[in-house]
Design a protein around this motif. Structure first.
Motif, short mmCIF file in Angstrom:
data_model
loop_
_atom_site.label_atom_id
_atom_site.label_comp_id
_atom_site.label_asym_id
_atom_site.label_seq_id
_atom_site.Cartn_x
_atom_site.Cartn_y
_atom_site.Cartn_z
N LEU A 1 0.83 -1.20 0.00
CA LEU A 1 0.00 0.00 0.00
C LEU A 1 0.87 1.25 0.00
O LEU A 1 0.59 2.21 -0.74
CB LEU A 1 -0.91 -0.01 1.23
N LEU A 2 1.91 1.25 0.80
CA LEU A 2 2.81 2.40 0.83
C LEU A 2 3.50 2.58 -0.52
O LEU A 2 3.65 3.71 -1.01
CB LEU A 2 3.84 2.23 1.94
N GLU A 3 3.89 1.49 -1.15
CA GLU A 3 4.55 1.57 -2.45
C GLU A 3 3.60 2.15 -3.50
O GLU A 3 4.00 2.98 -4.34
CB GLU A 3 5.00 0.17 -2.88
N TYR B 1 1.90 6.85 -7.00
CA TYR B 1 0.85 7.71 -7.54
C TYR B 1 0.71 9.03 -6.78
O TYR B 1 -0.24 9.77 -6.98
CB TYR B 1 -0.49 6.97 -7.54
N HIS B 2 1.68 9.33 -5.90
CA HIS B 2 1.68 10.56 -5.11
C HIS B 2 0.36 10.72 -4.33
O HIS B 2 -0.22 11.81 -4.30
CB HIS B 2 1.92 11.78 -5.99
N SER B 3 -0.07 9.64 -3.73
CA SER B 3 -1.31 9.65 -2.95
C SER B 3 -0.99 9.82 -1.46
O SER B 3 0.10 9.47 -0.99
CB SER B 3 -2.08 8.34 -3.15
N ILE B 4 -1.97 10.34 -0.73
CA ILE B 4 -1.87 10.43 0.73
C ILE B 4 -2.52 9.18 1.33
O ILE B 4 -3.59 8.76 0.91
CB ILE B 4 -2.62 11.68 1.25
N ILE B 5 -1.85 8.58 2.31
CA ILE B 5 -2.46 7.53 3.12
C ILE B 5 -2.85 8.14 4.46
O ILE B 5 -2.00 8.71 5.15
CB ILE B 5 -1.51 6.34 3.35
#
Length: 498
Positions: free
Chosen positions: A282-284, A289-293
């Motif tokens: 998930l972190l990868e 995709y330059h997403s925020i978790i």
């Protein structure tokens, strides 16, 4: 009536309208006997065809949520036992407020508020994911309140820093570093509970049309927060390893999410734990995709065997994870304290957002919690808490194993506060809940945990809120109701096939 429609979503406009109205009815924002807009007026307001609204109303009527009366209009169908004449009499006794229905609001629904407002004074609350009074160190916390108020009365007369008390932010550093989250006081913000953190992240980074990914099922209040922002919500199912990251990867190819919300450790409502492998994946994905978790960690301290996998934040080296840690589930819900950790410019933007929201959390509660982290009090508190909660979980599982009917299944959580129960697919947990309330029980109907395609054959019970004798009695009663409920359905099926 304001309804946000996403014309680029894979969900039909009819279903979006149906879901929005159903959510408002089920959460109490639309009350029974309240008149809905006509098909013509709603189609004009939403700029959709008459048939789109007509079909949405048709489905709602089939579901028993609305009633169409020839020549009068469309009304919310009430489940109350009170008669129509009684409702008319009530309305006649005070001036009409029907003009308020012409004022648009931007609330998508308010399911949690509805559950909390239900008068449950004499009901055993298997619905409440909170600690029983005996599990909360109330005397110790009360003593801290009294001492700080006596020593420093300015705590009651001054605003605190927007980012939170500096001493508390320093005191929690060892706690987070023991969990491999390498942070500093400047990267920590103190919240009025982690729910405020979800709202601040949404109001800061999410706007109309932004793609947000939620687990399915999910903690209900997140649905309300992101819908209120006008986000386009996509859901990823969870299994025994947590969020199915391979399905998220397929979504990212066509619609990269701006934000991914996850509750990876003893997930609310199911109690599942995301595996270390999927956390890394998930972190990868987020990095690619330059997403925020947004990692919501409410109950990782409450484990009954081996410790759960390290948090996603502990693996984050590029600032993709905003981490929330609330203390309500393991210290005190009444203090409403939570922590948000973020890196880089994210923390500054979020502190600015909190300043707009509330000007800072109360100092007195922050000071009362401070000794938990600045002394060894937390380390003394957690081991017996885990043992007592494990005893409660084991009690519930024994009763379910012994007394629940065939065809009913449930999770066996290794920590947290909740058990997720699944009925045969044809059964509706809302109907079971109505029966349970008559028997003095409440639980959380599962449909409120689904943002889009709602499922009605699940529900959540919590083993943490009731004392042991009442917990045992309540789960035994629930099993009896389940037997009656399943047997009644089987009898109905037999009649249908005769």
């Amino acid at each position: 009536m304001h309804i946000d429609l996403d014309r680029h979503s894979g969900i039909t406009l009819t279903e979006q309208i149906r879901t929005s109205i159903a959510d408002r009815i089920q959460s109490g924002l639309l009350q029974e006997r309240e008149k809905l807009p006509s098909v013509r007026n709603l189609s004009r307001l939403l700029e959709v065809s008459l048939m789109t609204v007509f079909h949405a109303y048709e489905i709602l009527e089939q579901e028993g949520l609305i009633e169409r009366i020839q020549g009068k209009g469309t009304f919310v169908q009430g489940k109350s036992t009170r008669s129509s004449d009684q409702h008319k009499q009530d309305r006649a006794e005070k001036p009409s407020l029907d003009w308020q229905n012409t004022v648009a609001d931007y609330l998508p629904r308010a399911q949690y508020w509805r559950m909390m407002q239900t008068p449950l004074l004499d009901v055993a609350k298997l619905s409440m994911a909170a600690l029983h009074t005996s599990l909360i160190p109330t005397e110790w916390i009360s003593k801290q309140f009294f001492q700080y108020a006596q020593v420093d009365p300015t705590l009651l007369t001054e605003y605190g820093p927007v980012q939170g008390d500096s001493k508390l932010r320093e005191a929690v550093i060892p706690y987070f570093r023991e969990r491999n989250i390498m942070t500093s006081p400047n990267e920590i913000m103190i919240l009025n509970g982690s729910q405020q953190g979800i709202d601040l992240v949404a109001s800061t980074f999410v706007g109309p049309g932004d793609c947000v990914v939620l687990e399915e099922p999910v903690y209900p209040c997140t649905i309300d927060v992101f819908r209120k922002r006008g986000a386009t919500i996509y859901t990823i199912p969870i299994d025994e390893e947590g969020m199915q990251v391979d399905r998220l990867a397929m979504l990212c190819d066509s619609r990269p999410p701006k934000l991914i919300y996850t509750n990876p450790t003893f997930q609310n409502p199911t109690g599942t734990v995301m595996s270390a492998r999927r956390r890394a994946q998930l972190l990868e994905l987020a990095q690619s995709y330059h997403s925020i978790i947004l990692e919501d960690d409410a109950t990782s301290d409450i484990y009954f065997g081996s410790e759960p996998p390290p948090s996603i934040k502990s693996m984050d080296t590029h600032g993709h994870v905003i981490y929330l840690k609330g203390i309500s589930k393991f210290i005190s819900p009444g203090c409403r304290i939570g922590f948000l950790i973020a890196d880089g410019t994210f923390i500054a933007r979020l502190v600015g957002s909190k300043g707009i929201s509330d000007l800072g959390s109360p100092l007195i509660t922050q000071k009362a919690i401070l000794p938990f982290f600045s002394s060894n009090q937390l380390k003394k508190h957690l081991p017996p808490l885990r043992e007592k909660l494990k005893e409660r979980r084991d009690l519930v599982l024994r009763i379910l194993n012994r007394s629940a009917p065939k065809g009913v299944h449930w999770t066996k959580p290794d920590g947290g506060l909740n058990i997720w129960i699944t009925l045969p697919h044809a059964l509706n947990a809302d109907d079971l809940h109505t029966c349970a309330l008559k028997e003095g029980l409440s639980f959380l109907p599962g449909h409120v945990c689904y943002p889009t395609q709602q499922q009605y054959h699940h529900f959540r019970i919590s083993f943490s809120y009731l004392d042991l004798p009442l917990l045992e009695q309540s789960v035994a009663t629930l099993c009896r109701l389940l037997h009656d409920f399943v047997q009644s359905d089987r009898h109905s099926q037999q009649i249908m096939h005769m």
